[in-house]
Design a protein around this motif. Structure first.
Motif, mmCIF file in Angstrom:
data_model
loop_
_atom_site.group_PDB
_atom_site.id
_atom_site.type_symbol
_atom_site.label_atom_id
_atom_site.label_comp_id
_atom_site.label_asym_id
_atom_site.label_seq_id
_atom_site.Cartn_x
_atom_site.Cartn_y
_atom_site.Cartn_z
ATOM 1 N N THR A 106 0.922 -1.307 -0.111
ATOM 2 C CA THR A 106 -0.056 -0.037 0.056
ATOM 3 C C THR A 106 0.926 1.106 0.217
ATOM 4 O O THR A 106 1.887 1.269 0.657
ATOM 5 C CB THR A 106 -0.948 0.078 1.338
ATOM 6 N N SER A 163 2.425 3.464 -7.710
ATOM 7 C CA SER A 163 2.684 4.168 -8.931
ATOM 8 C C SER A 163 2.708 3.192 -10.108
ATOM 9 O O SER A 163 2.889 1.903 -9.866
ATOM 10 C CB SER A 163 4.038 4.731 -8.782
ATOM 11 N N GLU A 165 1.560 12.771 -13.492
ATOM 12 C CA GLU A 165 0.877 13.026 -12.059
ATOM 13 C C GLU A 165 1.809 14.050 -11.549
ATOM 14 O O GLU A 165 2.843 13.908 -11.246
ATOM 15 C CB GLU A 165 0.910 11.960 -11.250
HETATM 16 P P1 NAP Z 1 4.930 3.904 -4.900
HETATM 17 O O1 NAP Z 1 6.281 4.641 -4.834
HETATM 18 O O2 NAP Z 1 4.837 2.971 -6.017
HETATM 19 O O3 NAP Z 1 4.742 3.050 -3.662
HETATM 20 C C1 NAP Z 1 3.877 2.234 -3.457
HETATM 21 C C2 NAP Z 1 4.291 1.082 -2.503
HETATM 22 O O4 NAP Z 1 5.175 0.391 -3.315
HETATM 23 C C3 NAP Z 1 4.940 1.509 -1.270
HETATM 24 O O5 NAP Z 1 4.543 0.695 -0.111
HETATM 25 C C4 NAP Z 1 6.393 1.596 -1.696
HETATM 26 O O6 NAP Z 1 7.213 1.446 -0.560
HETATM 27 C C5 NAP Z 1 6.266 0.074 -2.498
HETATM 28 N N1 NAP Z 1 7.241 -0.020 -3.475
HETATM 29 C C6 NAP Z 1 8.251 0.928 -3.856
HETATM 30 N N2 NAP Z 1 9.217 0.525 -4.633
HETATM 31 C C7 NAP Z 1 9.014 -0.898 -4.828
HETATM 32 C C8 NAP Z 1 9.533 -1.857 -5.455
HETATM 33 N N3 NAP Z 1 10.350 -1.869 -6.246
HETATM 34 N N4 NAP Z 1 8.641 -3.244 -5.354
HETATM 35 C C9 NAP Z 1 7.810 -3.363 -4.409
HETATM 36 N N5 NAP Z 1 7.195 -2.308 -3.755
HETATM 37 C C10 NAP Z 1 7.876 -1.064 -3.870
HETATM 38 O O7 NAP Z 1 3.641 4.879 -4.694
HETATM 39 P P2 NAP Z 1 3.589 6.023 -3.656
HETATM 40 O O8 NAP Z 1 4.631 7.232 -4.142
HETATM 41 O O9 NAP Z 1 3.607 5.390 -2.361
HETATM 42 O O10 NAP Z 1 1.853 6.570 -3.932
HETATM 43 C C11 NAP Z 1 1.855 7.318 -4.911
HETATM 44 C C12 NAP Z 1 1.341 6.652 -6.241
HETATM 45 O O11 NAP Z 1 0.218 5.656 -5.841
HETATM 46 C C13 NAP Z 1 0.593 7.577 -7.242
HETATM 47 O O12 NAP Z 1 1.009 7.086 -8.583
HETATM 48 C C14 NAP Z 1 -0.950 7.340 -7.121
HETATM 49 O O13 NAP Z 1 -1.589 7.414 -8.452
HETATM 50 C C15 NAP Z 1 -0.916 5.981 -6.799
HETATM 51 N N6 NAP Z 1 -2.185 5.523 -6.123
HETATM 52 C C16 NAP Z 1 -3.021 4.864 -6.655
HETATM 53 C C17 NAP Z 1 -4.304 4.584 -6.156
HETATM 54 C C18 NAP Z 1 -5.225 3.777 -6.715
HETATM 55 O O14 NAP Z 1 -6.287 3.208 -6.286
HETATM 56 N N7 NAP Z 1 -5.254 3.519 -8.206
HETATM 57 C C19 NAP Z 1 -4.582 4.878 -4.938
HETATM 58 C C20 NAP Z 1 -3.581 5.583 -4.163
HETATM 59 C C21 NAP Z 1 -2.355 5.953 -4.800
HETATM 60 P P3 NAP Z 1 7.995 2.727 -0.126
HETATM 61 O O15 NAP Z 1 6.951 4.002 0.061
HETATM 62 O O16 NAP Z 1 8.291 2.264 1.486
HETATM 63 O O17 NAP Z 1 9.098 2.847 -0.833
#
Ligand code: NAP
Length: 472
Positions: A140, A220, A376
């Protein structure tokens, strides 16, 4: 971490800081690949018994979670605000949303039906039954740290799956609070496990494991793509709730006040840090000036500050990189001809000095070439684009790899249907800037993901269909 019903501390400490003040909120303990494997093993051990419970028995635990969440609503809201910055009003709404997900799936757990299928031979009887997928890895993001966990754990536990949750290290404290509730209500050991730490090692363990049958990810598109490709090694099921870039279209026959009100609520409420945030505001040329004027008036009245102060309507961004991204998008837009109608700067004086605050910003004269219309922004910037015809705006709105949420405002009944059907998005709000809720299927098309969370549809991602043919 919480594994097999035990809280375990590792040696690697990590401080969670308040993005409004820079102050330490709490410390968490990072796990690696080895400890994640313990969590996977615990979930595997717990699965047969949890899956064998009746729906009513599992529902009983979910109801107890609901009761505890209600009791601790304010405490949880405070944690969310302190760990990721949103205002206390929005944090309370988020706790409300988390409660509604557990409540919905406590009820929905009892309605997992199958089918009796007419056979093609007189001596056969055919059934399709739905069974839990098994051990689930749930990942998440930080922007809705509690409700995203609830949106996954609610249906997973309801259907009989067992789970390993990995929240974002940016905002892990609300997950810790949720798991304390699981502990208090006596959720059977190993049914839900929590791992916090660097993404790489945790993801390696989850993705390489043959025991983990499915990954449910919200985050993301970039990370989603990595996980989809890793899932091929063990042919895991995946649910992907990924990034968005929502068009928000205002036709010249719309109720302008309603559109302005909805836009500001949707954009500013989460400081622009939401996957469904309006990111391209297309306004028809006949009402463009009036819309911009009314929007400016509304945006200028927004109070920005520490989310714990009840008066504030918008908090800080989550970290320095978030500020840098907003600055980059605004700079690029201005360089290519956009005008700043409001804001446009970081807030760094006085009470803002230790936080990541950015002024609510409106850009006019935005064009399709600018970075802000393609990526975004994840910040409080409202870019205004002008359009002439319905056909033109639909083409421009669809011309992007994302397909999560979209919105349009009109008072023309046939246009409501026509445009809804032509927008290439998983969700469409018509005269409705916040069309979400526990009962709706939430999710995207194109590179915004696959699968749906919420409503009756949210169960499907955690169930396999088994066909049984009996010769009599
Ligand atoms: P993110 O960087 O993709 O991180 C999401 C989750 O993935 C976090 O728990 C993160 O951990 C983890 N993560 C990062 N790199 C990873 C890897 N290589 N392998 C596995 N897990 C990994 O996204 P964010 O910055 O937290 O959130 C923003 C993004 O989420 C935006 O693009 C937004 O649009 C999207 N989002 C989508 C929805 C939907 O329902 N469609 C809802 C909310 C958000 P760490 O943070 O600890 O690195």
């Amino acid at each position: 971490m919480y594994i097999n019903g035990e809280w375990i501390r590792t040696k690697q400490e990590f401080e969670v800081n308040n993005p409004a003040t820079g102050e330490k909120v709490d410390t968490v303990y990072f796990v690696g690949e080895e400890q994640t494997n313990w969590a996977i093993e615990a979930a595997k051990e717990a699965f047969p018994q949890w899956a064998s419970f009746t729906a009513e028995q599992r529902s009983f635990y979910l109801w107890r979670i609901v009761e505890k969440l209600k009791e601790k609503k304010e405490e949880l809201a405070q944690i969310i605000t302190k760990e990721m910055g949103k205002t206390i009003h929005h944090a309370r709404q988020e706790v409300g949303s988390a409660i509604s997900f557990f409540q919905w799936y406590a009820e929905e757990a009892r309605r997992v039906y199958g089918d009796v299928i007419p056979p093609s031979a007189a001596n056969k009887r055919i059934q399709a039954i739905r069974q839990p997928v098994g051990v689930i890895g749930a990942i998440t993001p930080w922007n809705f740290p509690l409700s995203m966990a609830a949106r996954k754990l609610g249906p997973a536990l309801a259907t009989g799956c067992t789970v390993i949750l990995k929240p974002s290290k940016e905002a892990p404290l609300s997950s810790v609070a949720l798991f304390k509730i699981f502990d208090e209500i006596g959720l059977p050991k190993g049914v839900a496990n929590l791992v916090i730490g660097s993404s790489g090692p945790i993801a390696n363990a989850l993705m390489n494991s043959k025991v983990v049958k499915k990954i449910s990810f919200t985050g993301s598109t970039e990370v989603g793509k990595i996980l989809i490709s890793q899932s091929a090694q063990t042919v895991k099921r995946v649910s992907m709730e990924l990034g968005g870039h929502a068009p928000f279209i205002v036709f010249d026959d719309a109720d302008i006040n309603l559109a302005v009100e909805g836009l500001v609520k949707s954009k500013i409420g989460s400081n622009g840090q939401q996957c469904v945030c309006p990111n391209r505001i297309y306004v028809q040329e006949g009402i463009y000036e009036e819309f911009a004027e009314k929007l400016k008036e509304k945006v200028q009245s927004i109070k920005v500050g520490n989310g714990l102060d009840e008066q504030n309507e918008m908090g800080p961004l989550t970290n320095e990189e978030a500020i840098e991204k907003v600055q980059e998008h605004v700079k690029n837009a201005v360089h290519l001809g956009a005008c700043i109608l409001n804001g446009g700067k970081r807030l760094s004086d006085g009470t803002y000095s230790n936080g990541y605050f950015y002024e609510p910003t409106i850009l006019s004269n935005v064009t399709d070439e600018m970075l802000i219309t393609k990526e975004e922004t994840f910040g409080p910037v409202i870019p205004l684009l002008k359009f002439q015809s319905e056909e033109e705006v639909i083409t421009r709105a669809n011309d992007i790899e994302f397909g999560l949420a979209s919105y349009f405002f009109t008072n023309d009944l046939s246009r409501k249907y026509r445009v809804s059907e032509q927008l290439d998005y998983g969700m469409v709000g018509v005269n409705d800037a916040i069309p979400f809720g526990v009962q709706v299927p939430f999710g995207g098309v194109k590179e915004s993901g696959m699968g749906r969370e919420g409503g009756k549809y949210g169960l499907d991602d955690y169930l396999d269909i088994k066909m049984i043919s009996v010769q009599i």
